[in-house]
Design an enzyme around this catalytic site. Structure first.
Site, PDB file in Angstrom:
ATOM      1  N   HIS A 137       0.843  -8.373  -4.845  1.00 32.64           N
ATOM      2  CA  HIS A 137      -0.173  -7.512  -4.084  1.00 32.64           C
ATOM      3  C   HIS A 137       0.609  -6.285  -3.947  1.00 32.64           C
ATOM      4  O   HIS A 137       1.040  -6.035  -2.845  1.00 32.64           O
ATOM      5  CB  HIS A 137      -0.940  -8.113  -3.285  1.00 32.64           C
ATOM      6  CG  HIS A 137      -2.078  -7.295  -2.624  1.00 32.64           C
ATOM      7  ND1 HIS A 137      -3.173  -7.030  -2.902  1.00 32.64           N
ATOM      8  CD2 HIS A 137      -1.826  -6.152  -1.701  1.00 32.64           C
ATOM      9  CE1 HIS A 137      -4.068  -6.320  -2.213  1.00 32.64           C
ATOM     10  NE2 HIS A 137      -3.292  -5.403  -1.608  1.00 32.64           N
ATOM     11  N   ASP A 150      -0.774 -17.419  -7.272  1.00 35.86           N
ATOM     12  CA  ASP A 150      -0.110 -16.052  -7.732  1.00 35.86           C
ATOM     13  C   ASP A 150      -1.105 -15.028  -8.541  1.00 35.86           C
ATOM     14  O   ASP A 150      -1.082 -14.784  -9.390  1.00 35.86           O
ATOM     15  CB  ASP A 150       1.369 -16.241  -8.751  1.00 35.86           C
ATOM     16  CG  ASP A 150       1.890 -15.034  -9.347  1.00 35.86           C
ATOM     17  OD1 ASP A 150       1.841 -14.045  -8.494  1.00 35.86           O
ATOM     18  OD2 ASP A 150       2.830 -14.990 -10.461  1.00 35.86           O
ATOM     19  N   GLU A 208       1.253 -10.613  -0.877  1.00 38.38           N
ATOM     20  CA  GLU A 208       1.813  -9.374  -0.326  1.00 38.38           C
ATOM     21  C   GLU A 208       3.216  -9.223   0.128  1.00 38.38           C
ATOM     22  O   GLU A 208       3.218  -9.810   1.218  1.00 38.38           O
ATOM     23  CB  GLU A 208       0.698  -8.455   0.266  1.00 38.38           C
ATOM     24  CG  GLU A 208       1.076  -7.102   0.471  1.00 38.38           C
ATOM     25  CD  GLU A 208       0.039  -6.301   1.431  1.00 38.38           C
ATOM     26  OE1 GLU A 208      -0.154  -4.812   1.306  1.00 38.38           O
ATOM     27  OE2 GLU A 208      -0.949  -7.076   1.964  1.00 38.38           O
ATOM     28  N   ASP A 227       0.729  -1.164   0.051  1.00 38.26           N
ATOM     29  CA  ASP A 227       0.053   0.131  -0.150  1.00 38.26           C
ATOM     30  C   ASP A 227       0.859   1.186   0.224  1.00 38.26           C
ATOM     31  O   ASP A 227       2.080   1.088  -0.427  1.00 38.26           O
ATOM     32  CB  ASP A 227      -1.084   0.086   1.089  1.00 38.26           C
ATOM     33  CG  ASP A 227      -0.188  -0.285   2.461  1.00 38.26           C
ATOM     34  OD1 ASP A 227       1.112   0.082   2.533  1.00 38.26           O
ATOM     35  OD2 ASP A 227      -1.028  -0.484   3.470  1.00 38.26           O
TER      36      ASP A 227
END
Length: 491
Positions: A413, A465, A474, A86
């Protein structure tokens, strides 16, 4: 008869030569893989950088980002690292990342230097400590988060042109956070040791912050998520006793001041037997540091010190499958702790094994486990087996470090990696547009997140994946930081 015997001898010698050659080539391939993995693990931290990027930035698909962080509080909070996939700066895991990077530099400094990565490793560490210094403007004030987790996670945007709120959150005397302050104190103290041989003035600045933060953490007890409530849904702390012991252990190692050792020996407990070592549970780290003192005979090895050492070695025995409550292993041999980002626990455990191997070697000691003895070489071999698994010696034949080998995760991710680089396309990526065009795109990420470690396979060695598979796919800084030291140790 003579000819046949001679021919058999030649055949045998040829076979031996071939086997030796193949083994040599295999060792060479593994060694090269370790070198590549170590180099790329440090590149990963460049990809996680927030703020104004330096001229020598090697990960060129990233750009400057979050250049106004802290402006709402009239303070400069630019810099630091985004925690995972993020665009958030969570101070709690960032501080643990910093401590583990520092520990890697301290224990494996000579190995990092031999592999020509010490400079890169110290630069990765300094990017974190420079930010932590900014985040601690007063003795009893520490900024522990920039950004709002919920709004950030609702959007799929590049850090370079994100439009989500960049709110600054802090702890202070009226809004305490002993865990956050304690972990940041540990980070500063450990980093001061790492930098001391190269920049004594900078090391002294760090130790000053560490002392103030430890005093703050003790004087104003409390869980940090009660003050920074936005962090609770992402990195909630289960308690602060471990951070205080961890910080005291690092401060003692950095200063040799008896007051920090007294804190450790007079504490109500040592944490007892632990099942993990991670961003929310540092008891094992404190236990290992105290065990080191006992092995070096710098303190008495009875009473509370003996208990710390016993608990550290119990964790190690369990990781080595020679304890009374052994860590689970996948059929392929990976130490398996928990489903969500299991590799973060595997890498910290491997670091403990690598570091303790060095302590045992220096002390000419061994560990007596319930199911047999462990030598220093045994610990290092177990750590190496985990590295080999992570880098591709597993049932999936997949490297779980992005960019290492040919078969590695192509769709981790990660917002920045999954969206076209702003250097290639400056068209703004909107909050929902990022999900529509990039998150749901079945193609591999356009930017290779070199050196990232994904969460890893499940208990049956199976990995999916897909970007949506965030528990497995992630990457996070807390996973890679200890792996830097492990890679240097097993090289």
């Amino acid at each position: 008869m003579s000819q046949s015997k001679n021919g058999s001898s030649q055949c045998l010698w040829t076979s031996i030569c071939i086997v030796v050659l193949v083994m040599s080539m295999a060792r060479g391939a593994v060694s090269t893989n370790y070198a590549e993995a170590l180099q790329k693990s440090l590149l990963y931290f460049e990809a996680q950088r927030s703020g104004k990027l330096p001229p020598n930035q090697k990960v060129t698909w990233r750009g400057d980002s979050a250049l106004k962080d802290g402006s709402d509080a009239h303070i400069d909070l630019t810099g630091g690292y985004y925690d995972a996939g993020d665009n958030m700066k969570f101070g709690f895991p960032l501080a643990f990342t910093t401590t583990m990077l520092a520990w890697s530099n301290i224990e494996m400094g000579s190995e990092l230097r031999a592999h020509h990565e010490q400079g890169n490793s110290l630069r990765a560490l300094k990017w974190a400590t420079d930010y932590l210094i900014k985040a601690h403007p007063q003795p009893n004030v520490l900024y522990g988060q920039v950004g709002e987790g919920n709004s950030d996670h609702k959007c799929w945007m590049r850090p370079e042109d994100m439009t989500t709120p960049r709110t600054s959150y802090r702890i202070d005397a009226q809004h305490p956070g002993s865990d956050l302050a304690g972990e940041t104190a540990a980070a500063m103290a450990a980093a001061s040791i790492a930098f001391a041989p190269f920049d004594k003035a900078y090391a002294n600045i760090l130790i000053g912050h560490a002392k103030d933060l430890f005093a703050f953490a003790k004087a104003h007890p409390g869980l940090y998520q009660n003050s920074i409530t936005n962090a609770g849904g992402f990195y909630a702390s289960s308690g602060y006793e471990d951070e205080l012991l961890w910080a005291a252990a690092w401060l003692h190692r950095a200063t040799n001041d008896q007051i920090y050792l007294n804190y450790l020996t007079q504490a109500s407990g040592t944490g007892g037997p632990r099942s993990v070592f991670a961003w929310d549970d540092k008891f094992v780290g404190a236990q290992v540091l105290m065990a080191k003192l006992a092995l070096e005979r710098k303190v008495g090895s009875n009473g509370k010190i003996a208990e710390y050492k016993s608990m550290a070695e119990q964790f190690i025995c369990n990781c080595a499958q020679k304890g009374s409550n052994n860590v689970k292993k996948t059929p392929g041999g990976l130490l398996y702790f928990l489903p969500w980002n299991n590799l973060q626990y595997t890498t910290t455990a491997s670091f403990v094994l690598s570091a303790y191997s060095k302590y045992l070697t220096k002390a000419k000691a061994s560990i007596q486990c319930p199911k047999g003895a462990l030598q220093a070489s045994d610990l290092l071999q177990i750590a190496r087996s985990q590295v080999d698994y992570i880098l591709g010696s597993n049932p999936q034949k997949m490297s779980y470090m992005v960019g290492v080998g040919t078969n590695y995760p192509k769709k981790p991710h990660h917002r920045a990696a999954s969206i076209v680089s702003i250097r290639k396309d400056k068209t703004p990526v909107t909050c929902s547009g990022g999900y529509d065009k990039w998150y749901n795109n079945p193609a591999p990420n356009p930017n290779v997140l070199m050196g990232a470690l994904v969460g890893g396979p499940n208990e049956n060695d199976v990995y999916g994946d897909e970007r949506s598979n965030f528990q497995q796919a992630e990457p996070a800084t807390v996973t890679v930081a200890p792996f830097v030291g492990v890679l240097a140790a097993v090289f």
